[in-house]
Design a protein around this motif. Structure first.
Motif, short mmCIF file in Angstrom:
data_model
loop_
_atom_site.label_atom_id
_atom_site.label_comp_id
_atom_site.label_asym_id
_atom_site.label_seq_id
_atom_site.Cartn_x
_atom_site.Cartn_y
_atom_site.Cartn_z
N HIS A 53 14.90 -91.41 4.96
CA HIS A 53 13.68 -90.60 5.02
C HIS A 53 13.80 -89.44 5.99
O HIS A 53 12.83 -88.72 6.19
N GLY A 54 14.99 -89.24 6.60
CA GLY A 54 15.24 -88.03 7.37
C GLY A 54 15.17 -88.18 8.87
O GLY A 54 14.92 -87.18 9.57
N LYS A 55 15.43 -89.36 9.43
CA LYS A 55 15.32 -89.54 10.88
C LYS A 55 16.40 -88.77 11.63
O LYS A 55 16.11 -88.01 12.56
N THR A 56 17.66 -88.99 11.26
CA THR A 56 18.76 -88.36 11.98
C THR A 56 18.77 -86.85 11.77
O THR A 56 19.14 -86.10 12.67
N GLY A 77 21.18 -81.07 10.90
CA GLY A 77 21.00 -81.70 9.59
C GLY A 77 22.29 -81.94 8.85
O GLY A 77 22.31 -82.70 7.88
N LYS A 78 23.38 -81.32 9.28
CA LYS A 78 24.67 -81.51 8.63
C LYS A 78 25.62 -82.34 9.51
O LYS A 78 26.40 -83.13 9.00
N ASN A 167 7.63 -85.83 5.74
CA ASN A 167 8.90 -85.13 5.60
C ASN A 167 9.19 -84.82 4.12
O ASN A 167 8.60 -85.40 3.21
N LYS A 168 10.10 -83.88 3.93
CA LYS A 168 10.60 -83.47 2.61
C LYS A 168 9.49 -82.90 1.73
O LYS A 168 9.42 -83.16 0.52
N ILE A 169 8.62 -82.10 2.31
CA ILE A 169 7.56 -81.46 1.52
C ILE A 169 8.16 -80.45 0.55
O ILE A 169 7.57 -80.17 -0.51
N ASP A 170 9.33 -79.89 0.86
CA ASP A 170 9.95 -78.94 -0.05
C ASP A 170 10.26 -79.56 -1.40
O ASP A 170 10.30 -78.85 -2.43
N ARG A 171 10.49 -80.87 -1.46
CA ARG A 171 10.79 -81.52 -2.73
C ARG A 171 9.59 -81.52 -3.67
O ARG A 171 9.75 -81.55 -4.89
N LEU A 172 8.37 -81.47 -3.11
CA LEU A 172 7.19 -81.35 -3.97
C LEU A 172 7.19 -80.03 -4.72
O LEU A 172 6.66 -79.93 -5.83
N ILE A 173 7.81 -79.00 -4.11
CA ILE A 173 7.83 -77.67 -4.74
C ILE A 173 9.03 -77.53 -5.66
O ILE A 173 8.90 -77.14 -6.83
N CYS A 259 9.75 -80.24 6.74
CA CYS A 259 10.97 -80.39 5.94
C CYS A 259 12.12 -80.36 6.94
O CYS A 259 12.52 -79.28 7.40
N ALA A 260 12.62 -81.52 7.30
CA ALA A 260 13.63 -81.60 8.35
C ALA A 260 14.93 -80.95 7.93
O ALA A 260 15.64 -80.36 8.76
N LEU A 261 15.29 -81.00 6.66
CA LEU A 261 16.55 -80.42 6.20
C LEU A 261 16.56 -78.90 6.38
O LEU A 261 17.57 -78.31 6.79
N ASP A 262 15.44 -78.25 6.08
CA ASP A 262 15.35 -76.79 6.24
C ASP A 262 14.87 -76.38 7.62
O ASP A 262 14.81 -75.18 7.92
N GLY A 263 14.47 -77.33 8.43
CA GLY A 263 14.14 -77.03 9.81
C GLY A 263 12.78 -76.41 10.05
O GLY A 263 12.61 -75.65 11.00
N TRP A 264 11.80 -76.73 9.22
CA TRP A 264 10.46 -76.18 9.46
C TRP A 264 9.42 -77.30 9.44
O TRP A 264 9.61 -78.34 8.80
N GLY A 265 8.35 -77.08 10.17
CA GLY A 265 7.27 -78.04 10.26
C GLY A 265 6.11 -77.43 11.02
O GLY A 265 6.26 -76.45 11.77
N PHE A 266 4.94 -77.99 10.84
CA PHE A 266 3.75 -77.43 11.47
C PHE A 266 2.70 -78.52 11.63
O PHE A 266 2.73 -79.56 10.97
N ARG A 267 1.76 -78.21 12.53
CA ARG A 267 0.54 -78.99 12.67
C ARG A 267 -0.64 -78.12 12.24
O ARG A 267 -0.52 -76.90 12.12
#
Length: 1076
Positions: A53-56, A77-78, A167-173, A259-267
């Motif tokens: 689910h994207g912890k590391t 992320g890599k 996490n992974k909100i980009d996958r919804l798009i 979206c941890a893979l792309d490095g963005w997030g917000f509150r």
């Protein structure tokens, strides 16, 4: 990076001989502030989530932002910085909890990354114990999974404050192609699921509090009014809990969309501050309205509810948050055609993005460059951690009851001892970091690190002595491994070179300093701040910080409490989600390497917090692990690090249990003579009669779950003596004995139906009352005196009526009644002991044989008659009569004349106590075999996710392994199915490999130990009815059923006799001709 280093005030020094050593300097404000301000700027957090689910990946971005150059942002992320083991990088999963110290605007953030795989759930427990807050990640595409429930429960048990990360909100798009409104509905549904899990834990806590109060009410005499008052107050508090807000709410700032893979997030507050000036609303009001059923009317510039919106407007979260995100992704995924639109967006947001990134041919790289600069995920996470999660002072004040449960201290102790105990507890509660305060630390696990990775220089740059000289005295130099203690300082200051007490969980500070049975004195040889794989030496560590301690490896096996004073209660033991049930036997390929294997197993047992190493009765070295992946890692470590020898690994050794079939009607107190099994000792002086019944499944479950508590109540400190026992019976709301007593009574009145739904149904009043009355006659528990089997004293009806040898008078025989000691310790009856007449030798002998009866019961429950596996859920009633002379022998024959008068003849069959023990064991086994014995196997709860096209192959694999499917559901908006099933542990080996092979890698299972389940097959089936005789004939050709095959396999492994045909196809023609 220069500007960032200025903001965080971090300087980095590279030493080629010692690796990368990070020296962190706090800001000037912290340097000028007091000790309390330093603690206020510390955050200890862990990352918890289901596997993949994207912890590391999230940890990489946090390290890139707060690690002062340890990781480049483009590698986040890599690289998977905290997964430094080779097998972790190969499998792409985390197998251990790793810690690293980060810096953000003057705050020190100790981050612990934990595994998500269920095989490494023990690492989650160690991370949660040392943390004050947790980041719970949920994949918005996969939703809440089985391990999400587990980590939330672990955080709840350890009283850790959680925050939620979608996490992974980009996958919804990009993958699910959802619209903003559909995505908002999905996010709302997941949030409700997670909040419902927390609300379930709150309800369980309320019910347990009520059970404690009711248990006290049953025990306290004449205190009904006080109990009613307490119960009413608890009901009032429950109403407060019902009105309590949800645990996670975006408008309160404890939810991040990322979206941890792309490095963005917000509150939510980021967009609230962005739109406050444009919409003419206050930032606080806008933050509350950006989540939920609130709508914005452009004409009137008002925010209205759902009714006033008319159903035509979009929620504000969709309009002002999700739609701008969708616009950026739509423009970025169009490639060159969307470049103009993307440039306008970048200009309107005042972003500074290198032209090289914008001109990249891969649209994902362009999107990552834009989004990571517009909404950097590290800023959102760090700001939430500093604003929402507690500092050590506030956290330890709330968690001190979890660390130190209320102990019943004898008030007759010396005042100095009571003051010292109170001082230590108060220091932990307030996180006192005064060097003069008692220093208390907790070690959650031991971990091994190669000697070459230890720093060569000290905190001030001085050269450190060679560690190999220290290890040579311990005999571990050949392994080149050094053991460090993963710990947290809860009070005081820990110094290098300091002498400290290592307290085991059995340490009792009230017994005085002279009693050092459960305490050892060690020297802290080195302190290190953990930076992933790297270590930074420290001279001292104050309260509230994490630390790695060197020099205590020979004193600590798994966990321990460290204190500078012996007057400190040990920390409460950690709870684990699963149990190590997968066992294998090991032996070296070369017998000469047996010594190396023994040393390696000792090191492995110390290095892994969850593995269990034992020596079987047959002399085999057995290790128990949580699952296949955990077992593979343990064997790999043995071969390559600890033992360094080639190993031969046996097939998995599966644990089973033995029970009997449930009777249709209760026959607990109304046993017929035909149902009693009678045995006589070899010398004929003691007659044993045994009756066995099956316990209600609910009662068995309570006994099995309460093993640790029963061990403490029956055998450990504080409850052995009558005075201490009365302290437990004083009627306190949190009385553990009262709570357990009420649970046992409630379990005796209900029956858990063993179907899929596990419905609860009431028994008949007469039957339930029989089991409630039987709880007053518990003589012993087994096996090991705390198991799920009970030994009952004979009922009053059977005192003198059941066994009546006609050839002897009542004066020549004694009925062994037994004392219900367990029931007395639990407060279910009064233990009344009668004084035995010293002149009556027969009564004295009968009283001495009670321990032999209990010992025979323990032997029986530890090894049943089917395949010598432990018994499960059985109630034995043993009636024993001691005769003055053996049956069929006259008194004159039994006694011989000597100078001192008539004395008994020497028993040719050995000690009489051993004869009674053996007879009880044989009688209990025979009674069980006469009552339709059944085998009980452990069951996994299996969760499998697979696409629609591989659903048939997945069901084929599950069906072949005797799995029972519970439900299947399709994830909304995807073609993925999630299937829940129960699968026997014996059939689970190689499941992941076979599923991947059959489904081309599309299916992934998760296995969690669920429960024990009886196999509804008679292992000794013989056709009796007309239908059975017609189908199977005389029984000679009946194939072995599953239960019999499992029993024979276990007996064959243990070297027990097995009934099987040696010659097969004897009439088939045999030729010696070799045909080419």
């Amino acid at each position: 990076m220069g500007q960032k280093e200025k903001e965080m005030n971090v300087e980095v020094c590279l030493h080629f001989d010692g690796g990368c050593v990070l020296h962190t300097a706090m800001t000037e404000a912290m340097d000028n502030s007091g000790l309390e301000d330093t603690r206020r700027r510390i955050r200890n957090i862990c990352i918890l989530a289901h596997v993949d689910h994207g912890k590391t990946t999230l940890a990489d971005h946090l390290i890139a932002a707060g690690g002062a150059g340890l990781l480049h942002p483009k590698q986040a992320g890599k690289l998977r910085f905290l997964d430094y083991r080779d097998d972790e990088q190969l499998r792409a999963i985390t197998m251990k909890s790793s810690s690293i110290a980060l810096n953000y605007q003057g705050h020190v953030i100790n981050l612990i990354d934990s595994p998500g795989h269920v095989d490494f759930c023990s690492e989650v427990s160690t991370a949660a114990r040392l943390s004050d807050g947790a980041l719970v990640l949920v994949d918005v595409c996969e939703g809440v999974h089985i391990q999400t429930h587990a980590v939330l429960r672990q955080a709840w048990i350890e009283k850790v404050t959680p925050c939620l990360v979608f996490n992974k909100i980009d996958r919804l798009i990009t993958e699910l192609k959802m619209s903003p409104a559909e995505a908002y509905t999905r996010l709302q549904g997941i949030l409700v699921q997670v909040n419902n899990i927390i609300n379930t834990f709150r309800s369980e806590k309320y019910l347990s509090d009520v059970d404690s109060i009711l248990g006290v009410a049953d025990n306290a005499s004449g205190a009904e009014d006080n109990v009613d008052t307490e119960f009413r107050s608890s009901q009032e508090s429950s109403h407060v809990e019902e009105d309590e807000k949800d645990a996670f709410a975006p408008d309160r700032g404890n939810v991040v969309f990322a979206c941890a893979l792309d490095g963005w997030g917000f509150r939510i507050n980021h967009f609230a501050s962005l739109y406050a000036a444009k919409l003419g609303a206050s930032e606080a009001a806008l933050q509350r309205a950006l989540w939920g059923d609130y709508y914005y009317i452009p004409k009137t510039k008002k925010i209205v509810g759902k009714k006033a919106s008319g159903g035509k407007l979009k929620p504000m979260f969709v309009q002002f948050v999700l739609e701008p995100l969708w616009q950026v992704y739509d423009a970025g995924m169009q490639g060159s055609s969307g470049q103009e639109m993307l440039s306008k967006i970048i200009k309107s947001m005042n972003l500074s993005i290198p032209a090289r990134d914008l001109q990249h041919k891969d649209p994902k790289v362009v999107l990552q460059a834009v989004m990571s600069r517009w909404l950097p995920i590290a800023n959102a996470i760090f700001s939430m951690v500093c604003d929402v999660l507690p500092d050590p002072i506030n956290a330890q004040a709330d968690r001190v009851l979890r660390f130190f449960p209320d102990e019943n201290v004898n008030e007759n102790l010396q005042a100095e001892v009571l003051m010292a105990l109170a001082k230590t507890k108060q220091a932990v509660k307030t996180c006192d970091n005064d060097p003069k305060a008692p220093c208390v630390a907790f070690v959650s696990k031991m971990f091994a690190i190669p000697i070459d990775l230890l720093p060569q220089k000290g905190p001030n740059g001085e050269l450190l002595p060679d560690i190999r000289e220290e290890l040579s005295s311990l005999g571990d130099v050949g392994h080149r491994e050094c053991f460090l203690a993963f710990a947290r300082v809860f009070s005081g200051v820990l110094f290098a070179g300091q002498r400290i007490w290592v307290l085991s969980p059995l340490h009792d500070p009230t017994k005085g300093e002279h009693d050092r049975k459960h305490m050892q004195e060690g020297i802290v040889q080195g302190l290190y701040m953990m930076m992933g794989r790297g270590l930074e030496p420290k001279q001292s560590v104050s309260a509230g910080n994490l630390v790695a301690i060197r020099g205590l490896g020979q004193f600590i096996l798994k966990t321990a409490t460290l204190a500078t004073t012996p007057y400190c209660w040990p920390f409460q033991s950690m709870t684990f989600q699963a149990a190590p049930i997968m066992r294998v036997a090991l032996e070296p390929s070369d017998p000469a390497d047996l010594g190396a294997l023994t040393r390696g197993l000792r090191l492995l047992n110390r290095a892994d917090p969850f593995v269990e190493v034992s020596l079987s009765a047959t002399g085999e070295h057995v290790i128990a692990a949580a699952g296949e992946v955990h077992l593979e890692r343990c064997i790999k470590d043995l071969k390559e690090r600890f033992a360094k020898v080639d190993l031969e690994v046996s097939a998995p050794l599966v644990a089973f249990k033995e029970t009997i079939e449930m009777e249709k009607t209760g026959s607990l107190d109304t046993a017929k003579a035909s149902e009693m099994i009678e045995k006589t000792t070899a010398n004929g002086r003691c007659i044993i009669r045994v009756h066995v019944s099956k316990l209600p499944s609910a009662l068995t479950k309570v006994l099995e779950e309460s093993g640790d508590l029963l061990q403490r109540i029956l055998h450990e400190r504080g409850i052995e003596h009558d005075e201490d026992h009365r302290l437990f019976m004083e009627g306190k709301p949190q009385d553990p004995v009262g709570a357990l007593r009420s649970r046992l009574v409630a379990a005796a009145q209900i029956d858990l139906a063993e179907d899929n739904m596990r419905k609860i149904s009431r028994k008949s009043d007469i039957e339930s009352q029989k089991w409630v009355n039987s709880l007053e006659r518990i003589w012993s528990l087994g096996p090991r005196h705390v198991g799920p089997n009970i030994l009952l004293t004979p009922s009053k009806v059977a005192d003198n009526d059941t066994i009546k040898p006609s050839e002897q008078s009542s004066a020549e025989r004694v009925f062994i009644k037994g004392i219900p000691r367990v029931s007395g310790r639990l407060g279910m009856c009064n233990m009344t002991t009668t004084d035995v007449e010293q002149s009556n030798a027969l009564l004295i002998e009968a009283e001495s044989l009670e321990s032999s009866i209990i010992a025979g019961f323990q032997l029986t429950t530890a090894a049943g008659p089917l395949c010598e596996e432990p018994m499960w859920g059985l109630a034995f009633t043993i009636e024993a009569v001691l005769l003055a002379t053996p049956k069929g022998m006259q008194n004159d024959d039994f006694m011989r004349t000597s100078d001192n008068g008539p004395t008994p003849t020497v028993d040719q069959y050995g000690p009489f106590s051993g004869q009674v023990m053996t007879t009880v064991k044989e009688a209990c086994r025979a009674a069980m075999l006469a009552k339709s014995p059944r085998l009980v196997e452990a069951m996994y709860f299996c969760e499998v996710s697979t696409p629609t096209e591989f659903l048939g192959q997945m069901y084929g694999v599950l069906g072949k392994r005797r799995a029972r499917v519970l439900k299947e559901e399709m994830r909304e908006g995807t073609d993925m199915f999630t299937v829940h099933a129960y699968m026997p542990v014996a059939e689970s080996f190689g499941l992941a490999y076979e599923l991947r092979r059959k489904t081309s890698g599309a299916a992934s299972p998760q296995l969690v130990l669920s429960h024990w389940e009886e196999i509804p097959l008679d292992p000794f089936f013989v056709p009796r009815t007309e239908e059975e005789l017609e189908e199977f004939g005389d029984g000679s050709s009946v194939p072995q059923n599953t239960a019999r095959k499992l029993i024979d396999a276990v007996r064959r492994r243990k070297g027990l006799p097995v009934e099987e045909k040696v010659v097969q196809h004897a009439t088939k023609q045999r030729t010696l001709a070799r045909k080419v």
